[in-house]
Design a protein around this motif. Structure first.
Motif, PDB file in Angstrom:
ATOM      1  N   ILE A 135      74.142  46.966  40.280  1.00  0.00           N
ATOM      2  CA  ILE A 135      74.382  48.099  40.984  1.00  0.00           C
ATOM      3  C   ILE A 135      73.911  48.122  42.393  1.00  0.00           C
ATOM      4  CG2 ILE A 135      74.190  50.691  41.334  1.00  0.00           C
ATOM      5  CD1 ILE A 135      74.014  50.910  38.296  1.00  0.00           C
ATOM      6  N   ILE A 136      72.727  47.655  42.701  1.00  0.00           N
ATOM      7  CA  ILE A 136      72.304  47.565  43.979  1.00  0.00           C
ATOM      8  C   ILE A 136      72.871  46.273  44.662  1.00  0.00           C
ATOM      9  CG2 ILE A 136      70.199  46.703  45.232  1.00  0.00           C
ATOM     10  CD1 ILE A 136      68.521  48.023  42.958  1.00  0.00           C
ATOM     11  N   ASP A 137      73.193  45.220  43.974  1.00  0.00           N
ATOM     12  CA  ASP A 137      74.153  43.945  44.521  1.00  0.00           C
ATOM     13  C   ASP A 137      75.299  44.578  45.108  1.00  0.00           C
ATOM     14  OD1 ASP A 137      72.811  41.714  42.396  1.00  0.00           O
ATOM     15  OD2 ASP A 137      71.948  42.274  44.123  1.00  0.00           O
ATOM     16  N   GLU A 138      76.212  45.159  44.270  1.00  0.00           N
ATOM     17  CA  GLU A 138      77.169  45.778  44.653  1.00  0.00           C
ATOM     18  C   GLU A 138      77.135  46.710  46.059  1.00  0.00           C
ATOM     19  OE1 GLU A 138      81.234  46.438  45.073  1.00  0.00           O
ATOM     20  OE2 GLU A 138      80.314  45.219  43.638  1.00  0.00           O
ATOM     21  N   LYS A 139      76.223  47.612  46.039  1.00  0.00           N
ATOM     22  CA  LYS A 139      75.841  48.404  47.216  1.00  0.00           C
ATOM     23  C   LYS A 139      75.759  47.486  48.367  1.00  0.00           C
ATOM     24  CE  LYS A 139      72.661  52.076  49.050  1.00  0.00           C
ATOM     25  NZ  LYS A 139      71.649  52.790  48.728  1.00  0.00           N
ATOM     26  N   CYS A 140      74.670  46.643  48.142  1.00  0.00           N
ATOM     27  CA  CYS A 140      74.483  45.795  49.400  1.00  0.00           C
ATOM     28  C   CYS A 140      75.785  44.854  49.760  1.00  0.00           C
ATOM     29  CB  CYS A 140      73.378  44.630  49.192  1.00  0.00           C
ATOM     30  SG  CYS A 140      71.715  45.435  49.168  1.00  0.00           S
ATOM     31  N   GLU A 141      76.675  44.673  48.970  1.00  0.00           N
ATOM     32  CA  GLU A 141      77.750  44.139  49.419  1.00  0.00           C
ATOM     33  C   GLU A 141      78.681  44.774  50.210  1.00  0.00           C
ATOM     34  OE1 GLU A 141      79.377  41.319  46.257  1.00  0.00           O
ATOM     35  OE2 GLU A 141      77.588  40.380  46.075  1.00  0.00           O
ATOM     36  N   SER A 142      78.803  46.116  50.242  1.00  0.00           N
ATOM     37  CA  SER A 142      79.580  46.947  50.975  1.00  0.00           C
ATOM     38  C   SER A 142      78.890  47.643  52.037  1.00  0.00           C
ATOM     39  CB  SER A 142      80.301  47.820  49.924  1.00  0.00           C
ATOM     40  OG  SER A 142      79.339  48.867  49.298  1.00  0.00           O
ATOM     41  N   ARG A 143      77.575  47.281  52.255  1.00  0.00           N
ATOM     42  CA  ARG A 143      76.572  47.903  53.413  1.00  0.00           C
ATOM     43  C   ARG A 143      76.542  46.851  54.450  1.00  0.00           C
ATOM     44  NH1 ARG A 143      72.500  52.090  53.734  1.00  0.00           N
ATOM     45  NH2 ARG A 143      70.626  51.128  54.606  1.00  0.00           N
ATOM     46  N   LEU A 144      76.734  47.301  55.735  1.00  0.00           N
ATOM     47  CA  LEU A 144      76.908  46.481  56.958  1.00  0.00           C
ATOM     48  C   LEU A 144      75.738  46.835  57.747  1.00  0.00           C
ATOM     49  CD1 LEU A 144      80.637  46.609  58.144  1.00  0.00           C
ATOM     50  CD2 LEU A 144      79.432  44.779  57.047  1.00  0.00           C
ATOM     51  N   TYR A 145      75.038  45.720  58.190  1.00  0.00           N
ATOM     52  CA  TYR A 145      73.862  46.003  59.342  1.00  0.00           C
ATOM     53  C   TYR A 145      74.915  45.809  60.701  1.00  0.00           C
ATOM     54  CZ  TYR A 145      70.647  44.222  62.659  1.00  0.00           C
ATOM     55  OH  TYR A 145      69.927  44.044  63.926  1.00  0.00           O
ATOM     56  N   ILE A 146      74.546  46.714  61.552  1.00  0.00           N
ATOM     57  CA  ILE A 146      75.151  46.818  62.851  1.00  0.00           C
ATOM     58  C   ILE A 146      73.960  46.640  63.955  1.00  0.00           C
ATOM     59  CG2 ILE A 146      76.467  47.828  64.494  1.00  0.00           C
ATOM     60  CD1 ILE A 146      76.936  49.040  61.077  1.00  0.00           C
ATOM     61  N   GLY A 147      73.959  45.627  64.612  1.00  0.00           N
ATOM     62  CA  GLY A 147      72.913  45.367  65.669  1.00  0.00           C
ATOM     63  C   GLY A 147      73.177  45.333  67.047  1.00  0.00           C
ATOM     64  N   ASN A 148      72.277  45.098  67.862  1.00  0.00           N
ATOM     65  CA  ASN A 148      72.675  44.872  69.319  1.00  0.00           C
ATOM     66  C   ASN A 148      73.234  46.519  69.838  1.00  0.00           C
ATOM     67  OD1 ASN A 148      72.021  43.493  71.560  1.00  0.00           O
ATOM     68  ND2 ASN A 148      74.114  42.637  71.622  1.00  0.00           N
ATOM     69  N   LEU A 149      73.007  47.304  69.293  1.00  0.00           N
ATOM     70  CA  LEU A 149      73.631  48.505  69.739  1.00  0.00           C
ATOM     71  C   LEU A 149      73.043  48.988  71.125  1.00  0.00           C
ATOM     72  CD1 LEU A 149      73.811  50.620  66.519  1.00  0.00           C
ATOM     73  CD2 LEU A 149      75.509  49.435  67.636  1.00  0.00           C
TER      74      LEU A 149
ATOM     75  N   PHE B 118      73.064  51.061  59.688  1.00  0.00           N
ATOM     76  CA  PHE B 118      73.489  50.548  58.641  1.00  0.00           C
ATOM     77  C   PHE B 118      74.701  51.536  58.198  1.00  0.00           C
ATOM     78  CE2 PHE B 118      69.345  48.945  58.183  1.00  0.00           C
ATOM     79  CZ  PHE B 118      69.609  47.757  57.831  1.00  0.00           C
ATOM     80  N   ILE B 119      75.967  51.043  57.795  1.00  0.00           N
ATOM     81  CA  ILE B 119      77.170  51.603  57.440  1.00  0.00           C
ATOM     82  C   ILE B 119      77.342  51.224  56.020  1.00  0.00           C
ATOM     83  CG2 ILE B 119      79.534  52.218  57.683  1.00  0.00           C
ATOM     84  CD1 ILE B 119      79.066  52.171  60.789  1.00  0.00           C
ATOM     85  N   GLN B 120      77.723  51.987  55.113  1.00  0.00           N
ATOM     86  CA  GLN B 120      77.979  51.735  53.615  1.00  0.00           C
ATOM     87  C   GLN B 120      79.501  52.326  53.727  1.00  0.00           C
ATOM     88  OE1 GLN B 120      75.859  50.765  50.714  1.00  0.00           O
ATOM     89  NE2 GLN B 120      77.646  50.800  49.832  1.00  0.00           N
ATOM     90  N   PHE B 121      80.165  51.250  53.122  1.00  0.00           N
ATOM     91  CA  PHE B 121      81.690  51.586  52.894  1.00  0.00           C
ATOM     92  C   PHE B 121      81.904  51.882  51.418  1.00  0.00           C
ATOM     93  CE2 PHE B 121      82.103  49.586  57.144  1.00  0.00           C
ATOM     94  CZ  PHE B 121      83.210  50.004  57.506  1.00  0.00           C
ATOM     95  N   SER B 122      83.173  52.213  51.017  1.00  0.00           N
ATOM     96  CA  SER B 122      83.035  52.586  49.619  1.00  0.00           C
ATOM     97  C   SER B 122      83.385  51.265  48.591  1.00  0.00           C
ATOM     98  CB  SER B 122      84.410  53.585  49.691  1.00  0.00           C
ATOM     99  OG  SER B 122      85.610  53.049  50.143  1.00  0.00           O
TER     100      SER B 122
ATOM    101  N   VAL C 270      76.471  42.888  66.667  1.00  0.00           N
ATOM    102  CA  VAL C 270      76.193  41.852  65.593  1.00  0.00           C
ATOM    103  C   VAL C 270      76.333  42.635  64.274  1.00  0.00           C
ATOM    104  CG1 VAL C 270      74.183  40.543  64.698  1.00  0.00           C
ATOM    105  CG2 VAL C 270      74.373  40.721  67.081  1.00  0.00           C
ATOM    106  N   VAL C 271      77.393  42.192  63.581  1.00  0.00           N
ATOM    107  CA  VAL C 271      77.868  42.798  62.254  1.00  0.00           C
ATOM    108  C   VAL C 271      77.676  41.883  61.071  1.00  0.00           C
ATOM    109  CG1 VAL C 271      79.613  44.145  61.102  1.00  0.00           C
ATOM    110  CG2 VAL C 271      79.229  44.315  63.600  1.00  0.00           C
ATOM    111  N   HIS C 272      76.882  42.335  60.002  1.00  0.00           N
ATOM    112  CA  HIS C 272      76.618  41.264  58.818  1.00  0.00           C
ATOM    113  C   HIS C 272      76.534  42.298  57.817  1.00  0.00           C
ATOM    114  CE1 HIS C 272      75.428  37.745  61.055  1.00  0.00           C
ATOM    115  NE2 HIS C 272      74.597  38.495  61.723  1.00  0.00           N
ATOM    116  N   LEU C 273      77.044  41.745  56.619  1.00  0.00           N
ATOM    117  CA  LEU C 273      76.619  42.533  55.194  1.00  0.00           C
ATOM    118  C   LEU C 273      74.966  42.470  55.391  1.00  0.00           C
ATOM    119  CD1 LEU C 273      78.888  40.577  52.923  1.00  0.00           C
ATOM    120  CD2 LEU C 273      79.364  42.884  53.871  1.00  0.00           C
ATOM    121  N   ALA C 274      74.700  43.666  54.677  1.00  0.00           N
ATOM    122  CA  ALA C 274      73.122  43.915  54.795  1.00  0.00           C
ATOM    123  C   ALA C 274      72.449  42.812  53.944  1.00  0.00           C
ATOM    124  CB  ALA C 274      72.976  45.157  54.143  1.00  0.00           C
ATOM    125  N   SER C 275      73.251  42.283  52.883  1.00  0.00           N
ATOM    126  CA  SER C 275      72.508  41.298  52.176  1.00  0.00           C
ATOM    127  C   SER C 275      72.598  39.899  52.935  1.00  0.00           C
ATOM    128  CB  SER C 275      73.221  41.031  50.747  1.00  0.00           C
ATOM    129  OG  SER C 275      74.581  40.638  51.171  1.00  0.00           O
TER     130      SER C 275
END
Length: 172
Positions: A6-20, A61-65, A88-93
């Protein structure tokens, strides 16, 4: 997928957005990323103490469905200019993986590079994470020991060491 699926799935749909840029608000961030899918949650980070208290920290961080929505947003938004700064946008994982790899290689050196797990998503395996932590602790421990030895050597009076060798000769 390990027992924390469940955590892995959440991380794969969660984005890190940096350099804001500091002018970007939570509402602006949501407007920028909502065209790519349903946003489940958003974590906009703020300084909580010190002289910058109440100011944005420059990342969120933004979590998509779904994972697919997150990957699409990453592809479209990474490097895009917002208030004159490239996002700078990456998957959180991926962000965690990058930081772990950089920290480990600094602490241990080129000889002890991280090994990635066999998962196709590119996530680090649990055993590789544990190995990286152990290597970092070992390097810190060795650094600490060498510093202690140096301090001890600096504190020894050369005259005392001569006296000790003379005493040893007298005993034998």
């Amino acid at each position: 997928m390990d027992s924390n699926g469940i955590i892995d799935e959440k991380c794969e749909s969660r984005l890190y957005i940096g350099n804001l840029d500091l002018r970007i608000t939570e509402a602006t961030l949501i407007r920028m990323f909502s065209p790519f899918g349903k946003i489940v949650s958003e974590d906009f980070l703020w300084h909580t103490r010190g002289p910058k208290r109440g100011e944005p920290r420059g990342f969120a961080f933004i979590q998509f469905s779904t994972r697919e929505e997150a990957k699409l947003a990453k592809e479209k938004m990474n490097g895009r200019l917002a208030c004159g700064r490239p996002l700078v946008v990456h998957l959180a994982s991926e962000k965690f993986l990058d930081e772990t790899a950089q920290n480990s290689s600094k602490a241990v050196g080129e000889a002890n590079k991280l090994t990635l797990g066999s998962s196709s998503s590119g996530q680090m395996s649990r055993s590789a994470k544990i190995a990286a932590i152990k290597n970092k602790l070992k390097a810190l421990e060795e650094e600490s020991c060498s510093t202690k030895k140096q301090r001890q050597a600096d504190n020894i009076n050369p005259r005392e060491s001569i006296d000790l060798s003379a005493v040893k000769r007298l005993r034998s």
